[in-house]
Design an enzyme around this catalytic site. Structure first.
Site, PDB file in Angstrom:
ATOM      1  N   SER A 187       5.663   8.278   9.121  1.00 46.22           N
ATOM      2  CA  SER A 187       6.118   9.008  11.484  1.00 46.22           C
ATOM      3  C   SER A 187       6.334   8.056  12.050  1.00 46.22           C
ATOM      4  CB  SER A 187       4.980   9.917  10.878  1.00 46.22           C
ATOM      5  OG  SER A 187       3.424   9.298  11.301  1.00 46.22           O
ATOM      6  N   GLU A 236      10.706  16.926  14.149  1.00 46.28           N
ATOM      7  CA  GLU A 236      10.509  16.242  12.632  1.00 46.28           C
ATOM      8  C   GLU A 236       9.948  17.894  12.198  1.00 46.28           C
ATOM      9  OE1 GLU A 236       9.436  13.234  10.907  1.00 46.28           O
ATOM     10  OE2 GLU A 236      11.820  12.963  10.032  1.00 46.28           O
ATOM     11  N   CYS A 259      13.898  10.694   4.826  1.00 48.05           N
ATOM     12  CA  CYS A 259      14.040  10.585   6.610  1.00 48.05           C
ATOM     13  C   CYS A 259      15.641  10.541   6.911  1.00 48.05           C
ATOM     14  CB  CYS A 259      13.533   8.809   7.283  1.00 48.05           C
ATOM     15  SG  CYS A 259      14.623   7.665   5.647  1.00 48.05           S
ATOM     16  N   LYS A 280       1.042  -1.206  -0.052  1.00 43.76           N
ATOM     17  CA  LYS A 280      -0.130  -0.140  -0.328  1.00 43.76           C
ATOM     18  C   LYS A 280       1.000   1.455  -0.085  1.00 43.76           C
ATOM     19  CE  LYS A 280      -1.837   3.148   3.244  1.00 43.76           C
ATOM     20  NZ  LYS A 280      -1.308   4.388   1.976  1.00 43.76           N
TER      21      LYS A 280
END
Ligand code: NAD
Length: 497
Positions: free
Chosen positions: A225, A380, A280, A172
């Site tokens: 996340s 972040e 990331c 997905k």
């Protein structure tokens, strides 16, 4: 407007009533819609993967590898088309999309060596006439849920190796960048992959939950996340599934006074602002040791950040837009908070001319005198914002880095080998760079952070990927000699008798 479909049992599938708009971040316009898989679509994909499993798991690894080799070549041939889709939906520059795809293809290349990776171990004569060996058996039907920032590479961290190991797979992708996944799945079929071995279901978090909740999914890989990674890890492992969940990051670079500051700042620029900071492994914090180093770094970086060339990804400038309106809002809010909480705004991205153009553009932003406890440091940001932190000593810098809740990547710039070695030993991060700003491991190593950057024991791809997508089975076998006298023995079997 045609909706971007699912890919189930080797066919394009347009089942389901709901769709989500897909937006080109360089214009802010809706370019297409993507289907949202409901329970019946997820069931169809998982059952297709389940039906394909018995034949696929028994196919010889060398024959699986032959399909992967053909796939590798088709990916190279179709690279321009795949990268155009990535740039249109993500916003990153074409050259950056090419870099991402290449790193993804390297994982396919690693998977072509599957016969070697699955070789197992053999011990002869572990007892009288007894031999023993270990095999790596596939896990079953696996699921992968991937983030928006690497529409091709992160899926390719997962399904090529899972499939090479004899599993079948349901992917997905992120609803924000759905097209590349369909393209790369269709190419795998063209390479000879049997129907049902790789399926793609489109949708958002609701679809992920349906997929992860399915009893037939035995292993799940997630990248996204930290809050979502944490909850997926705990829910899926509670349901008895094998799960690896990679989360967010706040990657630090430490600059020692002896570093080549020009070379370090050039390296930092690409790592902080490439892909608009939406990696990331993006460098989002620079900790300079000593006031003199910090002043020089602030000056050099200010000039470079102010001169960043920004525009639509297909123009191949330094960076494109951020991916979405909510993402841009979040970044702007954090910049406001940084100013209010006392950080010094050296370069304000809101002053860059691109900020006024349609789409989700923001200039490179640079803060100095940032401290732990400020929102720009703690959170972040996932945008083109770099924070400069000042430390008096290398020991203080290490304390700051190790105080972070995240531990994905970290790097040091120095000319001193001993300091670099000590840093690599002591830093609490899964991937360390020495004069290398983005220490993303190559495909024959494994990718994984520490602390809140990864939940689950095993990292992604490489040797850890093989371990994640297989179960060890150890077989112990005796063939008695025709003349042997068998007898009962009630003691626990041991080799010392
Ligand atoms: P995200 O967590 O919002 O979404 C990731 C995926 O999870 C998407 O497919 C999304 O549809 C799905 N999802 C969203 N909410 C969900 C929920 N409640 N339950 C189940 N699935 C859900 O992340 P994003 O915004 O797409 O990606 C950016 C984040 O990913 C950043 O935090 C970044 O650091 C992280 N990331 C980490 C790595 C790594 O290797 N550690 C790599 C790439 C990105």
């Amino acid at each position: 407007m045609a909706a971007i479909p699912h890919f189930i049992n080797g066919e394009i599938s347009e089942q389901g009533n709901n769709t989500i708009p897909v937006i080109n971040p360089a214009t802010g316009e809706t370019v297409s819609e993507v289907m949202v898989a409901d329970q019946s679509v997820v069931d169809a994909a998982v059952m297709s993967a389940k039906s394909a499993l018995p034949t696929w798991r028994n196919k010889e690894p060398a024959k699986r590898a032959a399909i992967l080799r053909e796939y590798h070549s088709l990916l190279q041939k179709n690279s321009d088309d795949i990268c155009a889709l990535i740039t249109e939906e993500h916003g990153k520059t074409l050259v950056d999309a090419k870099g991402e795809l290449q790193r993804g293809i390297e994982n396919v290349e690693y998977a072509t060596g599957i016969a070697e990776h699955l070789k197992g171990e053999h011990s002869r004569s572990v007892g009288p006439d007894i031999d023993s060996w270990s095999e790596l058996a596939p896990v079953g039907v696996c699921a992968g849920i991937t983030p928006f920032n690497f529409p091709a590479m992160v899926p390719m961290w997962m399904y090529p190796l899972a499939i090479a190991c004899g599993n079948t797979f349901v992917l997905k992708p992120s609803e924000k960048v759905p097209s590349a996944a369909i393209k790369i799945a269709a190419l795998f079929k063209e390479a000879g992959l049997p129907d049902g071995v790789l399926n793609v279901v489109q949708g958002d978090g609701t679809t992920s939950k349906l997929l992860l909740g399915h009893d037939e999914i035995k292993a799940a890989s997630f990248v996204g996340s930290t809050p979502v990674a944490r909850s997926i890890y705990s829910n899926a492992s509670e349901r008895g599934k094998r799960v690896q969940a990679l989360g967010g990051a706040k990657n630090h670079a430490v600059i020692l006074p002896d570093a080549d500051l020009e070379a370090a700042s050039n390296a930092i620029m690409g790592a902080a602002y490439g892909s608009c900071g939406q990696r990331c492994m993006a460098l989002s914090v620079v900790v300079s040791v000593g006031e003199d180093t910090a002043d020089k770094m602030a000056k050099i970086l200010s000039e470079k950040v102010a001169s960043l060339k920004i525009g639509p990804g297909d123009q191949n400038l330094d960076m494109g837009p951020v991916n979405s309106a909510p993402q841009l809002e979040k970044i702007l809010d954090l910049i406001d908070q940084g100013e209010k909480q006392g950080a010094t705004l050296l370069v304000d991205g809101r002053q860059h001319p691109s900020y006024q153009s349609p789409g989700y553009f923001l200039g490179g932003t640079l803060f100095d005198h940032v401290k732990p406890g400020m929102s720009v440091y703690d959170e972040e940001i996932f945008g083109p914002v770099l924070c400069l932190v000042r430390a008096e000593t290398a020991a203080e810098a290490m304390e700051i880095v190790n105080g972070s809740q995240y531990g994905n990547g970290s790097c040091i710039f120095t000319r001193d080998g001993y300091s670099a070695r000590q840093y690599a030993d002591e830093v609490e991060a899964g991937m360390v760079g020495i004069n290398v700003p983005l220490p993303v491991p190559v495909a024959n190593h494994s990718f994984g952070g520490w602390k809140d950057s990864r939940f689950g024991d095993l990292a992604a791809y490489g040797p850890d990927g093989v371990a994640f997508y297989t179960r060890r089975k150890t077989i112990t076998e005796r063939w008695l000699s025709p003349n042997a006298n068998s007898k009962m023995d009630f003691a626990f079997p041991g080799s010392s008798k």
